[in-house]
Scaffold this motif. Sequence first.
Motif, PDB file in Angstrom:
ATOM      1  N   ALA A 170      -0.029  13.080  -6.710  1.00 50.65           N
ATOM      2  CA  ALA A 170      -0.521  13.228  -5.343  1.00 50.65           C
ATOM      3  C   ALA A 170      -0.718  11.855  -4.741  1.00 50.65           C
ATOM      4  O   ALA A 170      -1.102  10.901  -5.438  1.00 50.65           O
ATOM      5  CB  ALA A 170      -1.835  14.011  -5.318  1.00 50.65           C
ATOM      6  N   ALA A 171      -0.465  11.744  -3.450  1.00 51.54           N
ATOM      7  CA  ALA A 171      -0.517  10.439  -2.781  1.00 51.54           C
ATOM      8  C   ALA A 171      -1.862   9.756  -2.967  1.00 51.54           C
ATOM      9  O   ALA A 171      -1.926   8.519  -3.149  1.00 51.54           O
ATOM     10  CB  ALA A 171      -0.216  10.614  -1.292  1.00 51.54           C
ATOM     11  N   GLU A 172      -2.939  10.535  -2.941  1.00 54.15           N
ATOM     12  CA  GLU A 172      -4.273   9.950  -3.051  1.00 54.15           C
ATOM     13  C   GLU A 172      -4.510   9.262  -4.395  1.00 54.15           C
ATOM     14  O   GLU A 172      -5.405   8.427  -4.528  1.00 54.15           O
ATOM     15  CB  GLU A 172      -5.343  11.037  -2.863  1.00 54.15           C
ATOM     16  CG  GLU A 172      -5.335  11.690  -1.499  1.00 54.15           C
ATOM     17  CD  GLU A 172      -4.449  12.925  -1.440  1.00 54.15           C
ATOM     18  OE1 GLU A 172      -4.706  13.788  -0.575  1.00 54.15           O
ATOM     19  OE2 GLU A 172      -3.498  13.033  -2.254  1.00 54.15           O
ATOM     20  N   CYS A 222       9.854   7.240  -4.426  1.00 58.33           N
ATOM     21  CA  CYS A 222      11.004   8.124  -4.374  1.00 58.33           C
ATOM     22  C   CYS A 222      11.144   8.567  -2.922  1.00 58.33           C
ATOM     23  O   CYS A 222      10.264   8.321  -2.098  1.00 58.33           O
ATOM     24  CB  CYS A 222      10.831   9.323  -5.306  1.00 58.33           C
ATOM     25  SG  CYS A 222       9.347  10.302  -4.970  1.00 58.33           S
ATOM     26  N   ALA A 223      12.258   9.200  -2.617  1.00 61.18           N
ATOM     27  CA  ALA A 223      12.479   9.656  -1.246  1.00 61.18           C
ATOM     28  C   ALA A 223      13.058  11.065  -1.274  1.00 61.18           C
ATOM     29  O   ALA A 223      14.059  11.296  -1.954  1.00 61.18           O
ATOM     30  CB  ALA A 223      13.421   8.708  -0.516  1.00 61.18           C
ATOM     31  N   PRO A 224      12.420  11.986  -0.549  1.00 62.34           N
ATOM     32  CA  PRO A 224      11.181  11.857   0.223  1.00 62.34           C
ATOM     33  C   PRO A 224      10.016  11.448  -0.666  1.00 62.34           C
ATOM     34  O   PRO A 224      10.104  11.574  -1.887  1.00 62.34           O
ATOM     35  CB  PRO A 224      10.969  13.257   0.806  1.00 62.34           C
ATOM     36  CG  PRO A 224      12.295  13.949   0.696  1.00 62.34           C
ATOM     37  CD  PRO A 224      12.950  13.368  -0.493  1.00 62.34           C
ATOM     38  N   PRO A 225       8.917  10.999  -0.068  1.00 65.64           N
ATOM     39  CA  PRO A 225       7.813  10.490  -0.876  1.00 65.64           C
ATOM     40  C   PRO A 225       6.930  11.594  -1.441  1.00 65.64           C
ATOM     41  O   PRO A 225       6.919  12.723  -0.939  1.00 65.64           O
ATOM     42  CB  PRO A 225       7.027   9.633   0.127  1.00 65.64           C
ATOM     43  CG  PRO A 225       7.266  10.305   1.440  1.00 65.64           C
ATOM     44  CD  PRO A 225       8.684  10.827   1.379  1.00 65.64           C
ATOM     45  N   ILE A 226       6.198  11.245  -2.473  1.00 65.33           N
ATOM     46  CA  ILE A 226       5.143  12.116  -2.988  1.00 65.33           C
ATOM     47  C   ILE A 226       4.055  12.192  -1.926  1.00 65.33           C
ATOM     48  O   ILE A 226       3.551  11.178  -1.456  1.00 65.33           O
ATOM     49  CB  ILE A 226       4.587  11.550  -4.306  1.00 65.33           C
ATOM     50  CG1 ILE A 226       5.688  11.545  -5.381  1.00 65.33           C
ATOM     51  CG2 ILE A 226       3.368  12.338  -4.766  1.00 65.33           C
ATOM     52  CD1 ILE A 226       5.397  10.648  -6.555  1.00 65.33           C
ATOM     53  N   ARG A 227       3.695  13.414  -1.552  1.00 65.25           N
ATOM     54  CA  ARG A 227       2.765  13.618  -0.445  1.00 65.25           C
ATOM     55  C   ARG A 227       1.366  13.975  -0.968  1.00 65.25           C
ATOM     56  O   ARG A 227       1.035  13.692  -2.115  1.00 65.25           O
ATOM     57  CB  ARG A 227       3.323  14.649   0.533  1.00 65.25           C
ATOM     58  CG  ARG A 227       4.718  14.226   1.079  1.00 65.25           C
ATOM     59  CD  ARG A 227       5.132  15.040   2.272  1.00 65.25           C
ATOM     60  NE  ARG A 227       6.499  14.718   2.702  1.00 65.25           N
ATOM     61  CZ  ARG A 227       6.833  13.693   3.469  1.00 65.25           C
ATOM     62  NH1 ARG A 227       5.900  12.848   3.907  1.00 65.25           N
ATOM     63  NH2 ARG A 227       8.091  13.483   3.818  1.00 65.25           N
ATOM     64  N   SER A 228       0.537  14.553  -0.151  1.00 63.42           N
ATOM     65  CA  SER A 228      -0.888  14.691  -0.445  1.00 63.42           C
ATOM     66  C   SER A 228      -1.167  15.732  -1.534  1.00 63.42           C
ATOM     67  O   SER A 228      -0.317  16.561  -1.876  1.00 63.42           O
ATOM     68  CB  SER A 228      -1.638  15.097   0.814  1.00 63.42           C
ATOM     69  OG  SER A 228      -1.282  16.431   1.177  1.00 63.42           O
ATOM     70  N   ARG A 248       0.836  -1.195   0.000  1.00 63.03           N
ATOM     71  CA  ARG A 248       0.000   0.000   0.000  1.00 63.03           C
ATOM     72  C   ARG A 248       0.880   1.257   0.000  1.00 63.03           C
ATOM     73  O   ARG A 248       1.817   1.370   0.792  1.00 63.03           O
ATOM     74  CB  ARG A 248      -0.929   0.018   1.209  1.00 63.03           C
ATOM     75  CG  ARG A 248      -1.932  -1.124   1.232  1.00 63.03           C
ATOM     76  CD  ARG A 248      -2.847  -1.004   2.446  1.00 63.03           C
ATOM     77  NE  ARG A 248      -3.639   0.238   2.386  1.00 63.03           N
ATOM     78  CZ  ARG A 248      -3.639   1.163   3.335  1.00 63.03           C
ATOM     79  NH1 ARG A 248      -2.882   1.024   4.418  1.00 63.03           N
ATOM     80  NH2 ARG A 248      -4.382   2.252   3.212  1.00 63.03           N
ATOM     81  N   TYR A 249       0.543   2.189  -0.894  1.00 61.38           N
ATOM     82  CA  TYR A 249       1.322   3.424  -0.915  1.00 61.38           C
ATOM     83  C   TYR A 249       1.183   4.174   0.404  1.00 61.38           C
ATOM     84  O   TYR A 249       2.136   4.807   0.873  1.00 61.38           O
ATOM     85  CB  TYR A 249       0.913   4.336  -2.081  1.00 61.38           C
ATOM     86  CG  TYR A 249       1.811   5.548  -2.145  1.00 61.38           C
ATOM     87  CD1 TYR A 249       3.104   5.437  -2.639  1.00 61.38           C
ATOM     88  CD2 TYR A 249       1.402   6.786  -1.659  1.00 61.38           C
ATOM     89  CE1 TYR A 249       3.968   6.526  -2.647  1.00 61.38           C
ATOM     90  CE2 TYR A 249       2.248   7.886  -1.671  1.00 61.38           C
ATOM     91  CZ  TYR A 249       3.537   7.751  -2.167  1.00 61.38           C
ATOM     92  OH  TYR A 249       4.397   8.826  -2.169  1.00 61.38           O
ATOM     93  N   ALA A 250       0.020   4.098   1.020  1.00 59.63           N
ATOM     94  CA  ALA A 250      -0.203   4.793   2.285  1.00 59.63           C
ATOM     95  C   ALA A 250       0.777   4.331   3.357  1.00 59.63           C
ATOM     96  O   ALA A 250       1.197   5.119   4.219  1.00 59.63           O
ATOM     97  CB  ALA A 250      -1.634   4.586   2.760  1.00 59.63           C
ATOM     98  N   THR A 251       1.160   3.075   3.308  1.00 61.12           N
ATOM     99  CA  THR A 251       2.135   2.561   4.270  1.00 61.12           C
ATOM    100  C   THR A 251       3.503   3.196   4.034  1.00 61.12           C
ATOM    101  O   THR A 251       4.173   3.649   4.973  1.00 61.12           O
ATOM    102  CB  THR A 251       2.236   1.037   4.175  1.00 61.12           C
ATOM    103  OG1 THR A 251       0.951   0.463   4.412  1.00 61.12           O
ATOM    104  CG2 THR A 251       3.232   0.474   5.182  1.00 61.12           C
TER     105      THR A 251
END
Length: 452
Positions: free
Chosen positions: A272-274, A285-291, A205-208
């Motif tokens: 976007a994370a959603e 990627c790091a840091p991750p794609i956020r909201s 899960r991407y959310a994880t």
Amino acid sequence: MAQAFVSTCVVLPDGIHSAAVLEDEGIIRAVCAPSEIPAGYAVHDFGTLALLPGLIDSHVHINEPGRTEWEGFRTATRAAAAGGITTLVDMPLNCLPETTNVAALEAKRSAAYSKCLVDWAAWGGVAGDNAADVAPLAAAGVRGYKCFLIYPGCEGFQMVSLQQLEAALPHVATTGLPLLVHAELEEPIAAATAMLNETSNDWRRYATYLASRPDEAELSAIRILLALCRRYRFRLHIVHLATAQAVPMLRQARAEGLPVTVETCPHYLHFAAEEIPDASTLHKCAPPIRSRANREQLWEAVREGVIDLVATDHSPCPPAMKKFEEGRFDLAWGGIASLAVALPVVWTGLSARGFGLTEIARLMSAGPAHLAGLEARKGAIAAGRDCDLVVFDPDAEFHVSANDLHSRHALSPYVSEMLRGRVMATYLRGEKICDLTQGHASFASDLQGRAI
């Protein structure tokens, strides 16, 4: 023969004009009205297509020498040319040896010789206890330094402890060159990951994955770096800013007069994370794609000028490293390939939010040129600069296909995305190195890219 490049939409430092760019021996000699072209110039009239300054990507992992199965100079510079990028600045990892001393820098230059379609320069590395290598690297021609406050993701390049960083900073400050920092701290990530593992979260899960690299990892690192910048007065550059929560402290640092610059990446401004499907490790990627909300706040930081530039952080890898079968974000390589499509990705976002083409020139040419100390030769359509140009159709729309990427491995989360704006041709010092007017890329056979 001297040439004149003409358009009704030439993006100059003072705005957009109908103009002719006069080139001779690879240098822009003057910019004039189309009616004032001197006799004897070969005229290339692009009509209403835009003429942009050649783009500069200041955050690229070419991976040569040592890991050419990941990318390499030949394919990276080809992808760059297809994307309107005429200069790359290569990171000191994931090549082998890492560019942390002069011998490794010379090995990289030897590996690149006669393979490059565009110009390139090198960042050196501040890694482990190599403070004594900082000054020699500057003398040998690196454009600045890169360091990590966290494990870089592959063996070879060492992160720096705060003690090691403070040992290096006086040397960095003396050179006057920028220090580019991957600004995440390990402690918040370790704590979040431990908590996720204790509760048996699904790493498909991407959310994880997003929860495993919280905003605080970036925020705590940036706080420390700004404090060090106040103490040592070195040129600090935050690479790939992903969290918009850092914008207020960066704004304040700028107001204090601290020598701080900031970049973000196309993927943080586009995705976007959603919207990221589970198991889609192409998006890791790091840091991750956020909201989605975070993305819009990054765009506001672009509008305000807190974000100085956009760079790709092009970080390709062989397909097996993306762990497509497992689909686990904790196991997959973190990196997004985007050299050939970064310009339309960014323009898609800019144009949708009311920005103009002058912002492309600021974010993807002038900004990176300033960071890497290339302003005398690159970064603008102006007399005395290299005649690096991009012919760009800002109104064209297309679905990205794997054939549009031109990297060693045709892997990218941008495949199938609908984008606005298309590169039609790229010129390096007045020579056409890529032609896309026929619907496919045709590259120059004469590889004229130089180490600069």
